[in-house]
Scaffold this motif. Structure first.
Motif, mmCIF file in Angstrom:
data_model
loop_
_atom_site.group_PDB
_atom_site.id
_atom_site.type_symbol
_atom_site.label_atom_id
_atom_site.label_comp_id
_atom_site.label_asym_id
_atom_site.label_seq_id
_atom_site.Cartn_x
_atom_site.Cartn_y
_atom_site.Cartn_z
ATOM 1 N N SER A 1 -13.833 -86.721 -43.849
ATOM 2 C CA SER A 1 -15.248 -86.356 -43.760
ATOM 3 C C SER A 1 -16.159 -87.580 -43.838
ATOM 4 C CB SER A 1 -15.594 -85.364 -44.876
ATOM 5 O OG SER A 1 -16.950 -85.005 -44.818
ATOM 6 N N ASN B 1 -15.723 -89.876 -40.816
ATOM 7 C CA ASN B 1 -16.273 -89.264 -39.605
ATOM 8 C C ASN B 1 -17.700 -89.743 -39.320
ATOM 9 O OD1 ASN B 1 -16.007 -87.126 -37.429
ATOM 10 N ND2 ASN B 1 -17.851 -86.417 -38.498
ATOM 11 N N LYS B 2 -18.413 -90.131 -40.379
ATOM 12 C CA LYS B 2 -19.795 -90.623 -40.213
ATOM 13 C C LYS B 2 -19.834 -91.948 -39.446
ATOM 14 C CE LYS B 2 -21.054 -88.505 -44.643
ATOM 15 N NZ LYS B 2 -21.375 -88.765 -46.065
ATOM 16 N N HIS C 1 -14.141 -79.139 -44.007
ATOM 17 C CA HIS C 1 -14.502 -80.560 -44.106
ATOM 18 C C HIS C 1 -14.746 -81.233 -42.756
ATOM 19 C CE1 HIS C 1 -13.210 -80.212 -48.310
ATOM 20 N NE2 HIS C 1 -13.866 -81.345 -48.511
ATOM 21 N N VAL C 2 -13.881 -80.987 -41.782
ATOM 22 C CA VAL C 2 -14.023 -81.723 -40.515
ATOM 23 C C VAL C 2 -13.892 -80.862 -39.258
ATOM 24 C CG1 VAL C 2 -13.429 -84.052 -41.297
ATOM 25 C CG2 VAL C 2 -11.606 -82.468 -40.764
ATOM 26 N N THR D 1 -15.828 -81.685 -35.879
ATOM 27 C CA THR D 1 -16.363 -83.052 -35.887
ATOM 28 C C THR D 1 -15.562 -83.929 -34.917
ATOM 29 O OG1 THR D 1 -14.863 -83.811 -37.634
ATOM 30 C CG2 THR D 1 -16.946 -82.800 -38.339
ATOM 31 N N LYS D 2 -16.028 -85.156 -34.735
ATOM 32 C CA LYS D 2 -15.346 -86.094 -33.844
ATOM 33 C C LYS D 2 -13.904 -86.343 -34.308
ATOM 34 C CE LYS D 2 -15.900 -90.702 -31.770
ATOM 35 N NZ LYS D 2 -16.019 -90.352 -30.342
ATOM 36 N N THR E 1 -11.675 -83.104 -34.086
ATOM 37 C CA THR E 1 -11.236 -82.859 -32.712
ATOM 38 C C THR E 1 -10.138 -83.829 -32.312
ATOM 39 O OG1 THR E 1 -13.455 -82.081 -32.170
ATOM 40 C CG2 THR E 1 -12.016 -82.662 -30.325
#
Length: 312
Positions: free
Chosen positions: A196, A199-200, A294-295, A298-299, A302
């Protein structure tokens, strides 16, 4: 291109010997809310690391424990050796000593001063969350290769690793370990929070994400993409050589030389889908739900192809 790993094996051997004299509840300490093994990390080293000055040409590998960092570290060390031969006319010597233990957060408080004298490009690896890395890494735009692996295989590999490595708490049963893994009681923290938080940064131009699984599927293409990201040109022959030397079979064969007695623990299976041998239906459902929370979408979520690698 293979450097002597004496510093690597000495540090590991010392940590194992010290841990063998300790009780299970003494093996981990907390720093900024995350657990770390006391025989590898310390509060003093974390504080000293804050002043570390990164360079824009540093080669940084970020990955949660048991995501394949030793494997990809082999690839990056080979790529750096090729780069140095081509650009600095520096012949690689198989007997060269590894200058520092490659994990940024592991070592002594003088490590970062010594690293100032290392030639570029410097290779370093880390299991840390991005916010716990030295700020200079992002300020100076060092390139980061972010390695991620499907969480069920990470948990499975971590379970076997903990039971084989005395510096980490062992578990009597897989069920006990699963509870710890899902409740943030692991060294280096929760893998889901790790995904998580990273991912930012996944869309940053100085961060390239690669998955353990895609590298397994096509090692040559993976090496080619990694080399391109770090601006290292390879001939077809060099590309093939790096991919072959970093194969699990090759690394396991050389593990006694590169990692000492630790090699047998480190290179266990190196496969995909081993989680199917351990997970119960209830555990599958719990992890699926946590991953989605959590993800999911998200990029990074995926990129991990959870539906392909983690569905029973």
């Amino acid at each position: 291109m293979e450097k002597s790993r004496k510093k690597f094996t000495d540090l590991i051997d010392k940590a194992i010997a010290t841990a063998n004299t300790m009780d299970r509840d003494e093996l981990l300490f907390s720093y900024k809310g995350i657990l770390y093994p006391v025989t590898f990390c310390s509060t003093e080293v974390f504080r000293a690391m804050e002043s570390f000055e990164a360079r824009s040409d540093d080669v940084i590998l970020a990955g949660y424990p048991k995501s394949g960092t030793n494997w990809v570290g082999q690839i990056l060390n080979d790529l750096i050796a090729i780069f140095q031969m081509k650009t600095q006319n520096k012949e690689s010597n198989v007997n060269d000593e590894l200058e520092e233990f490659p994990y940024l957060e592991i070592g002594d408080i003088d490590k970062y001063k010594r690293m100032e004298n290392l030639p570029s490009p410097r290779f370093m690896c880390t299991h840390l969350l991005p916010e716990n890395l030295p700020r200079s890494i992002f300020k100076n735009k060092a390139k980061i290769l972010l390695l991620v692996r499907n969480p069920k295989d990470v948990a499975t590999s971590f379970y076997h690793f903990c039971n084989a490595m005395s510096p980490l708490p062992s578990y009597e049963t897989w069920d006990d370990f699963f509870i710890a893994f899902m409740t943030k009681k692991m060294p280096w923290g929760s893998y889901f929070e790790y995904l998580s938080e990273w991912n930012k940064y996944a869309a940053d131009e100085n961060v390239m994400t690669i998955t353990y699984e895609e590298l397994k599927e096509n090692p040559v293409l993976g090496v080619e993409n990694i080399a391109a990201f770090f601006g290292i040109s390879l001939t077809d022959e060099e590309l093939q050589s790096v991919a072959e030397r970093s194969s699990f079979k090759s690394m396991k064969k050389n593990s006694q030389k590169t990692h000492g007695a630790f090699g047998n623990v480190l290179f266990r299976k190196g496969g995909v889908n081993d989680w199917k041998n351990l997970f119960s239906e209830d555990q599958n459902e719990k992890m699926d739900k946590t991953f989605e929370e959590h993800v999911g979408g998200t990029k990074l979520g995926t990129k991990l192809k959870y539906e392909v690698y983690c569905k029973a």
